[in-house]
Motif scaffolding. Sequence first.
Motif, PDB file in Angstrom:
ATOM      1  N   LYS A 275      -7.624  -3.538   1.269  1.00  0.00           N
ATOM      2  CA  LYS A 275      -7.028  -4.459   2.240  1.00  0.00           C
ATOM      3  C   LYS A 275      -6.078  -3.700   3.161  1.00  0.00           C
ATOM      4  O   LYS A 275      -5.244  -2.910   2.702  1.00  0.00           O
ATOM      5  CB  LYS A 275      -6.273  -5.562   1.491  1.00  0.00           C
ATOM      6  CG  LYS A 275      -5.841  -6.728   2.365  1.00  0.00           C
ATOM      7  CD  LYS A 275      -5.227  -7.825   1.496  1.00  0.00           C
ATOM      8  CE  LYS A 275      -4.779  -9.008   2.344  1.00  0.00           C
ATOM      9  NZ  LYS A 275      -4.175 -10.066   1.495  1.00  0.00           N
ATOM     10  N   LEU A 276      -6.200  -3.946   4.465  1.00  0.00           N
ATOM     11  CA  LEU A 276      -5.448  -3.162   5.443  1.00  0.00           C
ATOM     12  C   LEU A 276      -5.044  -4.034   6.626  1.00  0.00           C
ATOM     13  O   LEU A 276      -5.850  -4.815   7.129  1.00  0.00           O
ATOM     14  CB  LEU A 276      -6.322  -1.981   5.911  1.00  0.00           C
ATOM     15  CG  LEU A 276      -5.778  -0.998   6.946  1.00  0.00           C
ATOM     16  CD1 LEU A 276      -6.439   0.376   6.743  1.00  0.00           C
ATOM     17  CD2 LEU A 276      -6.046  -1.463   8.384  1.00  0.00           C
ATOM     18  N   TYR A 277      -3.776  -3.890   7.056  1.00  0.00           N
ATOM     19  CA  TYR A 277      -3.294  -4.530   8.275  1.00  0.00           C
ATOM     20  C   TYR A 277      -2.531  -3.494   9.103  1.00  0.00           C
ATOM     21  O   TYR A 277      -1.595  -2.858   8.595  1.00  0.00           O
ATOM     22  CB  TYR A 277      -2.351  -5.698   7.969  1.00  0.00           C
ATOM     23  CG  TYR A 277      -2.985  -6.876   7.286  1.00  0.00           C
ATOM     24  CD1 TYR A 277      -3.906  -7.680   7.956  1.00  0.00           C
ATOM     25  CD2 TYR A 277      -2.655  -7.191   5.974  1.00  0.00           C
ATOM     26  CE1 TYR A 277      -4.484  -8.770   7.324  1.00  0.00           C
ATOM     27  CE2 TYR A 277      -3.232  -8.278   5.336  1.00  0.00           C
ATOM     28  CZ  TYR A 277      -4.150  -9.067   6.017  1.00  0.00           C
ATOM     29  OH  TYR A 277      -4.724 -10.138   5.392  1.00  0.00           O
TER      30      TYR A 277
ATOM     31  N   ASP B 144       2.222   2.808  11.701  1.00  0.00           N
ATOM     32  CA  ASP B 144       2.611   2.254  10.408  1.00  0.00           C
ATOM     33  C   ASP B 144       1.603   1.175  10.006  1.00  0.00           C
ATOM     34  O   ASP B 144       1.317   0.249  10.777  1.00  0.00           O
ATOM     35  CB  ASP B 144       4.014   1.657  10.470  1.00  0.00           C
ATOM     36  CG  ASP B 144       5.082   2.730  10.658  1.00  0.00           C
ATOM     37  OD1 ASP B 144       4.823   3.884  10.279  1.00  0.00           O
ATOM     38  OD2 ASP B 144       6.161   2.415  11.195  1.00  0.00           O
ATOM     39  N   VAL B 145       1.065   1.301   8.796  1.00  0.00           N
ATOM     40  CA  VAL B 145      -0.054   0.473   8.343  1.00  0.00           C
ATOM     41  C   VAL B 145       0.234  -0.077   6.959  1.00  0.00           C
ATOM     42  O   VAL B 145       0.686   0.650   6.070  1.00  0.00           O
ATOM     43  CB  VAL B 145      -1.353   1.315   8.295  1.00  0.00           C
ATOM     44  CG1 VAL B 145      -2.523   0.465   7.823  1.00  0.00           C
ATOM     45  CG2 VAL B 145      -1.638   1.945   9.654  1.00  0.00           C
ATOM     46  N   GLN B 146      -0.032  -1.377   6.770  1.00  0.00           N
ATOM     47  CA  GLN B 146       0.053  -1.957   5.428  1.00  0.00           C
ATOM     48  C   GLN B 146      -1.285  -1.744   4.731  1.00  0.00           C
ATOM     49  O   GLN B 146      -2.328  -2.169   5.213  1.00  0.00           O
ATOM     50  CB  GLN B 146       0.377  -3.450   5.500  1.00  0.00           C
ATOM     51  CG  GLN B 146       0.660  -4.052   4.131  1.00  0.00           C
ATOM     52  CD  GLN B 146       1.321  -5.411   4.240  1.00  0.00           C
ATOM     53  OE1 GLN B 146       0.773  -6.322   4.849  1.00  0.00           O
ATOM     54  NE2 GLN B 146       2.500  -5.553   3.647  1.00  0.00           N
ATOM     55  N   LEU B 147      -1.208  -1.074   3.600  1.00  0.00           N
ATOM     56  CA  LEU B 147      -2.413  -0.611   2.930  1.00  0.00           C
ATOM     57  C   LEU B 147      -2.327  -0.949   1.451  1.00  0.00           C
ATOM     58  O   LEU B 147      -1.347  -0.629   0.783  1.00  0.00           O
ATOM     59  CB  LEU B 147      -2.528   0.906   3.133  1.00  0.00           C
ATOM     60  CG  LEU B 147      -3.837   1.610   2.811  1.00  0.00           C
ATOM     61  CD1 LEU B 147      -4.982   1.050   3.648  1.00  0.00           C
ATOM     62  CD2 LEU B 147      -3.676   3.108   3.096  1.00  0.00           C
ATOM     63  N   GLU B 148      -3.350  -1.604   0.941  1.00  0.00           N
ATOM     64  CA  GLU B 148      -3.344  -2.042  -0.458  1.00  0.00           C
ATOM     65  C   GLU B 148      -3.735  -0.893  -1.385  1.00  0.00           C
ATOM     66  O   GLU B 148      -4.740  -0.946  -2.100  1.00  0.00           O
ATOM     67  CB  GLU B 148      -4.301  -3.221  -0.640  1.00  0.00           C
ATOM     68  CG  GLU B 148      -4.051  -4.047  -1.884  1.00  0.00           C
ATOM     69  CD  GLU B 148      -4.996  -5.235  -1.950  1.00  0.00           C
ATOM     70  OE1 GLU B 148      -6.224  -5.015  -1.883  1.00  0.00           O
ATOM     71  OE2 GLU B 148      -4.517  -6.377  -2.067  1.00  0.00           O
TER      72      GLU B 148
END
Length: 331
Positions: free
Chosen positions: A149-151, A168-172
């Motif tokens: 999962k990535l945003y 900057d990336v939100q990465l599961e």
Amino acid sequence: MNSLNTLNIRLRKPIFNYIKRCLSDDIKQQNDIFTAEQSRQKEAVGRIQKIEINYGGPVENELLVMNKNISTPYDCAKHLGDSICNKSVVALLNGETLWHMHKPLPDSCKIEFLHYHVSNPALVNKTFWRSCSFLLGAVVSEAFKDNVKLYLHSFPSPNVKSGSFVYDVQLELEDWKPTTSELKVLSIEMIKFCQQELPLECLDVSKDLAFEIFKKNPHKTNQIPDIAENNGDKVTLFRAGNHIDISKGPMVPNTNHMGRITVANVIKLNTDIAGGPIYRFQGVALPRSLILNHFAFGVLEDRAKLLNPARIPGTQVVDNEDNSFVASMTA
């Protein structure tokens, strides 16, 4: 678990997409909305009005008669010859306003074309650095397997002094520390993306349309109201290929401006943002027209591995490209 076993797991279950997947429904919908709005704006121009564009060249001046809200700086450059067209990075209107090369001109003006070898390249460097961040986001968003999962979160205002361009990336992925091989994969994917010679399109849209395009990304939707408030209730979007993102711009006109590229590091940030870890992807690149020896570029790569000093995103401040660098880094 020892490092050898960790490596074996990575080899058995790679986190990257080595086989490109088909265009997802979400990405297709984003692009359909972008294209439809682009067409609507062109049709809304109505009766064509002429504007005068005064080009101030290094040797002689030219007066171009162009179409208001249709013709772009790139169209103007094509009238002036391939040399100017191919090397131009960004337009400067009336000596004060930077203008994306593919953005329609709203009125008569004086125009200059800035390139990588101008005497004061600061504005060009920022345009190039901003484009690198945007393109890094494009590559990262498609690099990982579907089960990761990535945003995309945001990227800071360009600052060459920082030593790296950033996204900057939100990465599961918990406590992911990329290997040298994984960084190399990301670098190769970014080079391959840029070698497609994709134009970077620009479009100003309403706040509501921006919400529709980014409705699946909680970070972008959180940023849109603040961006629109400071941009005449509009949100500026850029597109390269199928990738769409928010940025005040301007950017380089085409991905073929990119030369050497290295994704140098990915660092997990300490933030209070809910939903998963935030990772800072960092890279360094050179324009295709600039040549640097291997040793010198290696020094830049080593510097780009250090944590970029841009402010770490958090819940207390809405981060976007305009405000995410600490004050001391904006000079």
